[in-house]
Design an enzyme around this catalytic site. Sequence first.
Site, mmCIF file in Angstrom:
data_model
loop_
_atom_site.group_PDB
_atom_site.id
_atom_site.type_symbol
_atom_site.label_atom_id
_atom_site.label_comp_id
_atom_site.label_asym_id
_atom_site.label_seq_id
_atom_site.Cartn_x
_atom_site.Cartn_y
_atom_site.Cartn_z
ATOM 1 N N SER A 226 4.531 17.016 0.306
ATOM 2 C CA SER A 226 5.262 15.847 -0.148
ATOM 3 C C SER A 226 6.717 16.208 -0.475
ATOM 4 O O SER A 226 7.430 16.709 0.388
ATOM 5 C CB SER A 226 4.536 15.234 -1.352
ATOM 6 O OG SER A 226 5.013 13.954 -1.658
ATOM 7 N N ASP A 313 -1.654 7.759 5.072
ATOM 8 C CA ASP A 313 -0.791 8.144 3.952
ATOM 9 C C ASP A 313 0.132 6.972 3.624
ATOM 10 O O ASP A 313 0.961 6.580 4.437
ATOM 11 C CB ASP A 313 0.032 9.373 4.340
ATOM 12 C CG ASP A 313 0.800 9.968 3.155
ATOM 13 O OD1 ASP A 313 1.075 9.226 2.186
ATOM 14 O OD2 ASP A 313 1.123 11.160 3.211
ATOM 15 N N HIS A 352 -2.708 10.685 1.011
ATOM 16 C CA HIS A 352 -1.512 11.508 0.789
ATOM 17 C C HIS A 352 -1.825 12.933 0.339
ATOM 18 O O HIS A 352 -1.034 13.832 0.567
ATOM 19 C CB HIS A 352 -0.615 10.830 -0.248
ATOM 20 C CG HIS A 352 0.667 11.546 -0.523
ATOM 21 N ND1 HIS A 352 1.608 11.785 0.466
ATOM 22 C CD2 HIS A 352 1.176 12.093 -1.662
ATOM 23 C CE1 HIS A 352 2.641 12.428 -0.054
ATOM 24 N NE2 HIS A 352 2.398 12.633 -1.334
#
Length: 366
Positions: A226, A313, A352
């Site tokens: 991320s 995601d 995610h």
Amino acid sequence: MYRKFKPNNQVCFCHVSDDLHACHTCHAELVTCGSFRMLCCFCVLGLVGKLKRVVLWLLLVYVSIPFIIKLCPSIQAKLVFLNFVRMPYFIDLKRPLDQGLNHTHNFYLEPESGLKIGVWHTVPAQMWREAQGKKGDWYESKFSSSHPVILYLHGNAGTRGGDHRVQLYKVLSSLGYHVVTFDYRGWGDSEGSPSESGMTSDALFIYDWLKRRTDKTLPLYIWGHSLGTGVATNVVRRLCDRGSPPDALILESPFTNIREEAKSHPFSMVYRYLPGFDWFFLDAITANNIRFTSDENMNHISCPVLILHAEDDSVVPFHLGKKLYSLASQSKSLSGHKVQFVPFPAALAYKHKFIYRSPELPNILR
């Protein structure tokens, strides 16, 4: 015919054959028409007025937020880093054992004088019995073993003790890797305040610290997740510029740059189509020197790159990871290096942060 009532100076009309009742709001005497019970006229008008005031207040808040962020861009920086969100709460980062990591050592390093950051070192799972009761010197000595090392750079919010992060450490450890992770300055129990340059400096410091302790013949990988992918490409770009790239770069749920990610983030949905969105919100991020330009960094990276992204995601949309892969595959600096993109179908529900659940992950890494 209709009958007229004037209780408390309030006026209502209804058919004379219906039963009398009281208004739900002011208790004035009313009648019902069939099965429909009425409020007195003034109460109806009062409720409409209250509803209008609520809508006006919500509209005022909606319009005010962009101006507040523009005038106070530091608010936007906090929303990017979310370092104040310490989930899970009430965990003792000095005790990784409490998170099920019984072969992990907690310690602190100083990337700058007077600035301490918290670090975890998880040894390969094969060493867990030997690791019981051992101190820092023993853990450090194991870097000279025949096991490769992964430096893990986490994303925003939470700490190095976040559950999905801990689960990934366990998977990587079971595959025979040393896993070293840390909280950037301003996160967890690390001192200081967050910034892109500070995060990058911390990660580069840890990498150099590891490089001095590992066997030069053993692989040292950098894994970012991320927001950590932005830190990872910053670090690898610097390493490549000085002629010492890592053995590979692994990007889990990456984005192209922070402006595109902010525009695609669920939080921006209610403002995304507002005229001046870029000026109000995205320029406020840039004003804090937050860029995380992984797309630009790809033109300066010269090591193998592996990109992992789940199709479902919603935090970092799949199309941003795909776009970054397209840019990487066309990069001249990456010519001659393997660049691989591994998508995970939406049916798997990895979203995610649950790619660690994939049974294919060991084979992908190997």
